[in-house]
Design an enzyme around this catalytic site. Structure first.
Site, PDB file in Angstrom:
ATOM      1  N   LEU A  12       0.926   5.292  -3.620  1.00 56.44           N
ATOM      2  CA  LEU A  12       0.746   4.121  -4.477  1.00 56.44           C
ATOM      3  C   LEU A  12      -0.327   4.486  -5.493  1.00 56.44           C
ATOM      4  CD1 LEU A  12       0.563   1.030  -2.050  1.00 56.44           C
ATOM      5  CD2 LEU A  12       2.273   1.443  -3.814  1.00 56.44           C
ATOM      6  N   ASP A  13      -0.144   4.067  -6.728  1.00 54.92           N
ATOM      7  CA  ASP A  13      -1.170   4.285  -7.746  1.00 54.92           C
ATOM      8  C   ASP A  13      -2.458   3.584  -7.335  1.00 54.92           C
ATOM      9  OD1 ASP A  13       0.718   5.551  -9.370  1.00 54.92           O
ATOM     10  OD2 ASP A  13       1.274   3.677 -10.345  1.00 54.92           O
ATOM     11  N   ALA A  14      -3.567   4.040  -7.861  1.00 56.46           N
ATOM     12  CA  ALA A  14      -4.849   3.396  -7.571  1.00 56.46           C
ATOM     13  C   ALA A  14      -4.814   1.921  -7.955  1.00 56.46           C
ATOM     14  CB  ALA A  14      -5.984   4.112  -8.304  1.00 56.46           C
TER      15      ALA A  14
END
Length: 187
Positions: free
Chosen positions: A40-42
């Site tokens: 998951l992206d930050a």
């Protein structure tokens, strides 16, 4: 071989190696030998699965295995029927065309925790929530899809992966639980 469900907080990096000034998985999980099965992206929050089994990691993360993933997306604007139809159909994002998916407008989930920091509220611009279920997962795909239909993403929470869901495994951001691998393999 553990299978860990983890609720990744906003702004946490999906890696165990430290990065100066940034929180990572190592700040929340002290379980030797596990790795994320997908990322998951930050800027995204929500459910992640981690395991020490490479084959299982591949089965969960690789799009060829079709583990459905559902994302709850707060968008800038009103998700009308036309936007939802465009999201559901193959959508040309320039470097690839998405596969058909499920996209429905939903009420803000009552079980969802407040984001820290909160989404900036604007009185003159409404927001809405969409549940998008994909069987693929390219880099920043959901954000790119909503932007392509004129609804920029404000908040993105992955709520489920295959049979696992934050609605049925209520974890607050930063919490995790070990579940039987059979729960995934038994599908």
């Amino acid at each position: 071989m553990p299978l860990i469900l983890f609720n990744k907080p906003f702004q946490v990096l999906c890696q165990f190696s430290p990065q100066p000034g940034r929180a990572s998985l190592a700040d929340y999980l002290d379980i030797p030998g596990i790795y994320p099965a997908g990322r998951l992206d930050a800027d995204s929050e929500g459910l992640m699965l981690l395991t020490d089994d490479g084959k299982l990691q591949h089965k969960i993360a690789h799009p060829d295995h079709k583990e459905a993933k559902t994302y709850l997306v707060q968008v800038d604007g009103v998700a009308d029927a036309g936007a939802l139809l465009r999201l559901q159909a193959p959508l040309d994002l320039g470097d690839f065309v998405t596969k058909p998916c499920r996209a429905v407008r939903i009420a803000e989930p009552d079980w969802l925790w407040p984001r820290d920091p909160p989404i900036r509220a604007r009185q003159d611009k409404p927001t809405s929530w969409i549940a998008i279920t994909l069987e693929e997962g390219k880099n920043r795909q959901v954000r790119r899809m909503t932007a392509a239909v004129g609804l920029p993403t404000l908040r993105l929470v992955r709520s489920s992966i295959g049979p696992f869901s934050l609605a049925t495994h209520p974890l607050m951001p930063g919490e995790f639980v070990e579940v039987p691998v059979a729960d995934l393999r038994g599908k």
